[in-house]
Design a protein around this motif. Structure first.
Motif, PDB file in Angstrom:
ATOM      1  N   SER A  56       0.828  -1.203   0.000  1.00  0.00           N
ATOM      2  CA  SER A  56       0.000   0.000   0.000  1.00  0.00           C
ATOM      3  C   SER A  56       0.864   1.254   0.000  1.00  0.00           C
ATOM      4  O   SER A  56       0.557   2.235  -0.689  1.00  0.00           O
ATOM      5  CB  SER A  56      -0.923   0.002   1.220  1.00  0.00           C
ATOM      6  N   ILE A  57       1.947   1.246   0.761  1.00  0.00           N
ATOM      7  CA  ILE A  57       2.814   2.422   0.847  1.00  0.00           C
ATOM      8  C   ILE A  57       3.393   2.753  -0.531  1.00  0.00           C
ATOM      9  O   ILE A  57       3.464   3.932  -0.924  1.00  0.00           O
ATOM     10  CB  ILE A  57       3.915   2.190   1.884  1.00  0.00           C
ATOM     11  N   GLN A  58       3.822   1.729  -1.276  1.00  0.00           N
ATOM     12  CA  GLN A  58       4.358   1.988  -2.611  1.00  0.00           C
ATOM     13  C   GLN A  58       3.300   2.623  -3.511  1.00  0.00           C
ATOM     14  O   GLN A  58       3.602   3.527  -4.303  1.00  0.00           O
ATOM     15  CB  GLN A  58       4.872   0.689  -3.228  1.00  0.00           C
ATOM     16  N   TYR A  59       2.073   2.163  -3.389  1.00  0.00           N
ATOM     17  CA  TYR A  59       0.995   2.739  -4.191  1.00  0.00           C
ATOM     18  C   TYR A  59       0.709   4.172  -3.752  1.00  0.00           C
ATOM     19  O   TYR A  59       0.465   5.054  -4.591  1.00  0.00           O
ATOM     20  CB  TYR A  59      -0.252   1.869  -4.061  1.00  0.00           C
ATOM     21  N   PHE A  60       0.748   4.432  -2.466  1.00  0.00           N
ATOM     22  CA  PHE A  60       0.490   5.785  -1.959  1.00  0.00           C
ATOM     23  C   PHE A  60       1.575   6.766  -2.399  1.00  0.00           C
ATOM     24  O   PHE A  60       1.299   7.954  -2.609  1.00  0.00           O
ATOM     25  CB  PHE A  60       0.394   5.769  -0.435  1.00  0.00           C
ATOM     26  N   ILE A  61       2.814   6.283  -2.517  1.00  0.00           N
ATOM     27  CA  ILE A  61       3.886   7.154  -2.978  1.00  0.00           C
ATOM     28  C   ILE A  61       3.622   7.607  -4.413  1.00  0.00           C
ATOM     29  O   ILE A  61       3.792   8.782  -4.762  1.00  0.00           O
ATOM     30  CB  ILE A  61       5.244   6.436  -2.866  1.00  0.00           C
ATOM     31  N   VAL A  62       3.199   6.659  -5.261  1.00  0.00           N
ATOM     32  CA  VAL A  62       2.853   7.027  -6.634  1.00  0.00           C
ATOM     33  C   VAL A  62       1.677   7.993  -6.645  1.00  0.00           C
ATOM     34  O   VAL A  62       1.644   8.968  -7.403  1.00  0.00           O
ATOM     35  CB  VAL A  62       2.536   5.754  -7.452  1.00  0.00           C
ATOM     36  N   TYR A  63       0.715   7.731  -5.773  1.00  0.00           N
ATOM     37  CA  TYR A  63      -0.472   8.589  -5.692  1.00  0.00           C
ATOM     38  C   TYR A  63      -0.106  10.008  -5.271  1.00  0.00           C
ATOM     39  O   TYR A  63      -0.555  10.993  -5.869  1.00  0.00           O
ATOM     40  CB  TYR A  63      -1.465   7.970  -4.705  1.00  0.00           C
ATOM     41  N   THR A  64       0.737  10.133  -4.260  1.00  0.00           N
ATOM     42  CA  THR A  64       1.105  11.447  -3.751  1.00  0.00           C
ATOM     43  C   THR A  64       1.917  12.231  -4.766  1.00  0.00           C
ATOM     44  O   THR A  64       1.785  13.453  -4.877  1.00  0.00           O
ATOM     45  CB  THR A  64       1.901  11.301  -2.444  1.00  0.00           C
ATOM     46  N   GLY A  65       2.764  11.558  -5.519  1.00  0.00           N
ATOM     47  CA  GLY A  65       3.620  12.251  -6.475  1.00  0.00           C
ATOM     48  C   GLY A  65       2.989  12.505  -7.820  1.00  0.00           C
ATOM     49  O   GLY A  65       3.568  13.219  -8.644  1.00  0.00           O
ATOM     50  N   ALA A  66       1.813  11.924  -8.087  1.00  0.00           N
ATOM     51  CA  ALA A  66       1.197  12.074  -9.407  1.00  0.00           C
ATOM     52  C   ALA A  66       0.576  13.446  -9.609  1.00  0.00           C
ATOM     53  O   ALA A  66       0.515  13.952 -10.727  1.00  0.00           O
ATOM     54  CB  ALA A  66       0.142  10.986  -9.613  1.00  0.00           C
ATOM     55  N   GLN A  68      -2.086  16.272 -10.299  1.00  0.00           N
ATOM     56  CA  GLN A  68      -3.316  16.318 -11.075  1.00  0.00           C
ATOM     57  C   GLN A  68      -3.319  15.319 -12.232  1.00  0.00           C
ATOM     58  O   GLN A  68      -4.360  15.087 -12.847  1.00  0.00           O
ATOM     59  CB  GLN A  68      -3.525  17.740 -11.620  1.00  0.00           C
ATOM     60  N   ALA A  69      -2.187  14.732 -12.535  1.00  0.00           N
ATOM     61  CA  ALA A  69      -2.108  13.722 -13.600  1.00  0.00           C
ATOM     62  C   ALA A  69      -2.459  12.326 -13.097  1.00  0.00           C
ATOM     63  O   ALA A  69      -2.192  11.334 -13.778  1.00  0.00           O
ATOM     64  CB  ALA A  69      -0.711  13.728 -14.203  1.00  0.00           C
ATOM     65  N   TRP A  70      -3.058  12.237 -11.936  1.00  0.00           N
ATOM     66  CA  TRP A  70      -3.363  10.950 -11.326  1.00  0.00           C
ATOM     67  C   TRP A  70      -4.402  10.180 -12.128  1.00  0.00           C
ATOM     68  O   TRP A  70      -5.469  10.683 -12.462  1.00  0.00           O
ATOM     69  CB  TRP A  70      -3.865  11.170  -9.901  1.00  0.00           C
ATOM     70  N   GLU A  71      -4.060   8.938 -12.471  1.00  0.00           N
ATOM     71  CA  GLU A  71      -4.976   7.988 -13.102  1.00  0.00           C
ATOM     72  C   GLU A  71      -4.836   6.667 -12.354  1.00  0.00           C
ATOM     73  O   GLU A  71      -3.788   6.019 -12.437  1.00  0.00           O
ATOM     74  CB  GLU A  71      -4.654   7.797 -14.575  1.00  0.00           C
ATOM     75  N   PRO A  72      -5.850   6.253 -11.589  1.00  0.00           N
ATOM     76  CA  PRO A  72      -5.705   5.097 -10.691  1.00  0.00           C
ATOM     77  C   PRO A  72      -5.216   3.837 -11.377  1.00  0.00           C
ATOM     78  O   PRO A  72      -4.265   3.193 -10.910  1.00  0.00           O
ATOM     79  CB  PRO A  72      -7.124   4.924 -10.124  1.00  0.00           C
ATOM     80  N   TRP A 125      -6.325  -3.797  -7.143  1.00  0.00           N
ATOM     81  CA  TRP A 125      -7.709  -3.765  -7.629  1.00  0.00           C
ATOM     82  C   TRP A 125      -8.644  -2.957  -6.745  1.00  0.00           C
ATOM     83  O   TRP A 125      -9.601  -2.371  -7.246  1.00  0.00           O
ATOM     84  CB  TRP A 125      -8.246  -5.194  -7.753  1.00  0.00           C
ATOM     85  N   LEU A 126      -8.380  -2.919  -5.441  1.00  0.00           N
ATOM     86  CA  LEU A 126      -9.306  -2.262  -4.523  1.00  0.00           C
ATOM     87  C   LEU A 126      -8.929  -0.803  -4.279  1.00  0.00           C
ATOM     88  O   LEU A 126      -9.802   0.074  -4.289  1.00  0.00           O
ATOM     89  CB  LEU A 126      -9.356  -3.026  -3.199  1.00  0.00           C
ATOM     90  N   LEU A 127      -7.651  -0.528  -4.048  1.00  0.00           N
ATOM     91  CA  LEU A 127      -7.253   0.844  -3.749  1.00  0.00           C
ATOM     92  C   LEU A 127      -7.553   1.818  -4.891  1.00  0.00           C
ATOM     93  O   LEU A 127      -7.939   2.963  -4.628  1.00  0.00           O
ATOM     94  CB  LEU A 127      -5.763   0.887  -3.386  1.00  0.00           C
ATOM     95  N   PRO A 128      -7.382   1.424  -6.167  1.00  0.00           N
ATOM     96  CA  PRO A 128      -7.759   2.372  -7.230  1.00  0.00           C
ATOM     97  C   PRO A 128      -9.224   2.777  -7.191  1.00  0.00           C
ATOM     98  O   PRO A 128      -9.572   3.879  -7.632  1.00  0.00           O
ATOM     99  CB  PRO A 128      -7.429   1.594  -8.513  1.00  0.00           C
ATOM    100  N   VAL A 129     -10.081   1.926  -6.646  1.00  0.00           N
ATOM    101  CA  VAL A 129     -11.502   2.268  -6.545  1.00  0.00           C
ATOM    102  C   VAL A 129     -11.725   3.371  -5.523  1.00  0.00           C
ATOM    103  O   VAL A 129     -12.569   4.262  -5.709  1.00  0.00           O
ATOM    104  CB  VAL A 129     -12.325   1.016  -6.189  1.00  0.00           C
ATOM    105  N   PHE A 130     -10.952   3.351  -4.433  1.00  0.00           N
ATOM    106  CA  PHE A 130     -11.115   4.332  -3.366  1.00  0.00           C
ATOM    107  C   PHE A 130     -10.316   5.610  -3.613  1.00  0.00           C
ATOM    108  O   PHE A 130     -10.543   6.615  -2.937  1.00  0.00           O
ATOM    109  CB  PHE A 130     -10.693   3.728  -2.028  1.00  0.00           C
ATOM    110  N   LEU A 131      -9.368   5.564  -4.537  1.00  0.00           N
ATOM    111  CA  LEU A 131      -8.515   6.732  -4.794  1.00  0.00           C
ATOM    112  C   LEU A 131      -8.701   7.193  -6.238  1.00  0.00           C
ATOM    113  O   LEU A 131      -7.762   7.165  -7.045  1.00  0.00           O
ATOM    114  CB  LEU A 131      -7.041   6.390  -4.527  1.00  0.00           C
ATOM    115  N   THR A 133      -9.956  10.357  -7.064  1.00  0.00           N
ATOM    116  CA  THR A 133      -9.680  11.788  -7.181  1.00  0.00           C
ATOM    117  C   THR A 133      -8.197  12.062  -6.999  1.00  0.00           C
ATOM    118  O   THR A 133      -7.511  11.354  -6.250  1.00  0.00           O
ATOM    119  CB  THR A 133     -10.482  12.571  -6.132  1.00  0.00           C
ATOM    120  N   PRO A 134      -7.667  13.081  -7.677  1.00  0.00           N
ATOM    121  CA  PRO A 134      -6.239  13.418  -7.526  1.00  0.00           C
ATOM    122  C   PRO A 134      -5.927  13.820  -6.089  1.00  0.00           C
ATOM    123  O   PRO A 134      -6.797  14.275  -5.347  1.00  0.00           O
ATOM    124  CB  PRO A 134      -6.042  14.584  -8.493  1.00  0.00           C
ATOM    125  N   PRO A 135      -4.691  13.685  -5.668  1.00  0.00           N
ATOM    126  CA  PRO A 135      -4.313  14.058  -4.298  1.00  0.00           C
ATOM    127  C   PRO A 135      -4.279  15.573  -4.128  1.00  0.00           C
ATOM    128  O   PRO A 135      -4.212  16.337  -5.105  1.00  0.00           O
ATOM    129  CB  PRO A 135      -2.923  13.450  -4.150  1.00  0.00           C
TER     130      PRO A 135
END
Length: 265
Positions: A56-66, A68-72, A125-131, A133-135
Motif C-alpha cells: 500500500s505504501i508503494q501505491y500511496f507514494i505514486v499517488y502522492t507524487g502524481a 493532477q495527472a493521477w490515473e488510478p 484492484w481495490l485501492l484504485p476504486v477508493f482513490l 480523485t487526484p491528491p
C-alpha cells in the motif's frame, strides 16, 4: 510515520484495510485447511501479513507524487512490477515453512501466503476504486522530502554505474568467499537455549548436592512410520534397562511403555 509522510488519515486507513483483508483471508484459509489454528500461527501470521502494508505504501507514494495527472489504473500498472517482485520473494520465503514437519509452521505458511497474496490483489484492484480523485497539492515540507529522496536515489543509480564502485563490490565478494565456504549447518535444538557457562556449572553443582544428578535427558527417536518409531523405542528401552538395574539410571518414560508396537503385540 505514515501520517507524517502522507498527511492523510484516509491513506492510513486504506493501508490498514488492505492488510486487514489479508489477515482475515489468512485466518479463513488456515481454518479451512486445518480446521483449527495454533496460537503461535495467529501471532506470527498477523505479523507476517503486516509486511503487506508495504504494498500500500508503494501505491500511496505514486499517488502522492502524481498530482493532477493521477490515473488510478495507469498508476497501478506502474507500481505492479515492483509489487510483484516483493510478492514472489515473500511467497518463496514463507512457502519453505510448508516443507517443515511441524503443523504450526505449516499453518504459518498457509496464513502468510494466503494473506499476502490477497493483500497484493487488494492493492492493485481495490485501492484504485477508493482513490479516484487526484491528491491534494503537496506542502512545502512534502515537496522537499520527496525531492531529497529523489536526489538520493539518483545518486545511488549513478554510483552503480561508476567503475570504481564495481571494482569495490568485486573485491568485497572475493574477500567474503572464504567465509561463505566456512559456513556449516547446525540444526541442534540446544542452540535455541544457549545459557551462560558459569550458570550451567552452578546448576550442575547444585544438582549434585541435592541428589538430582545430571537432571533429565532426552533421546530423539525418528522413523519413517509410527510402527518403526515404536520398534526403535523398544530397542532403546532394552538398552536402558541394564543401566536401571545397575543403579546408573533411575528410570525413564517412553511412548512405547503405553503403546507397544504391533510387532510386540
Amino acid at each position: 510515520m505514515m501520517l507524517w509522510v502522507f498527511r492523510s488519515p484516509r491513506l492510513l486507513a486504506l493501508g490498514f484495510l488492505s492488510t486487514g483483508i489479508g489477515v482475515v483471508t489468512g485466518l479463513a484459509a488456515t481454518m479451512l485447511l486445518f480446521g483449527k489454528m495454533h496460537l503461535l500461527t495467529a501471532v506470527f501470521g498477523v505479523s507476517l501479513v503486516g509486511e503487506a502494508v508495504d504494498y500500500s505504501i508503494q501505491y500511496f507514494i505514486v499517488y502522492t507524487g502524481a498530482g493532477q495527472a493521477w490515473e488510478p489504473r495507469r498508476c497501478a500498472r506502474l507500481v505492479r512490477p515492483a509489487l510483484t517482485v516483493a510478492l514472489v520473494t515473500s511467497l518463496l520465503g514463507y512457502a519453505i515453512f510448508w516443507l517443515m514437519p511441524f503443523p504450526s509452521l505449516r499453518q504459518i505458511a498457509c496464513f502468510a501466503v494466503a494473506g499476502i497474496l490477497v493483500a497484493y490483489v487488494s492493492v492493485l484492484w481495490l485501492l484504485p476504486v477508493f482513490l479516484k480523485t487526484p491528491p491534494a497539492p503537496q506542502s512545502a515540507g512534502q515537496a522537499a522530502m520527496f525531492a531529497a529522496a529523489g536526489r538520493w536515489l539518483r545518486a545511488c543509480a549513478s554510483l552503480k554505474a561508476c567503475r570504481l564502485f564495481r571494482i569495490v563490490v568485486v573485491v568485497l565478494l572475493i574477500a567474503a568467499a572464504p567465509g561463505w565456504l566456512a559456513l556449516r549447518a547446525d540444526d541442534s535444538m540446544y542452540l535455541l537455549a544457549q545459557r551462560d557457562p558459569s550458570l550451567l556449572t552452578q546448576e550442575r553443582h547444585l544438582r549434585e548436592r541435592i541428589g538430582l544428578g545430571g537432571g533429565t535427558q532426552f533421546f530423539l527417536v525418528e522413523g519413517e512410520s509410527a510402527e518403526r518409531v515404536l520398534q526403535r523405542l523398544e530397542a532403546l528401552s532394552a538398552r536402558l534397562e541394564p543401566l536401571r538395574v545397575q543403579g546408573e539410571l533411575s528410570g525413564w518414560q517412553s511412548v512405547d511403555q503405553f503403546v507397544p508396537s504391533q510387532r510386540l503385540q
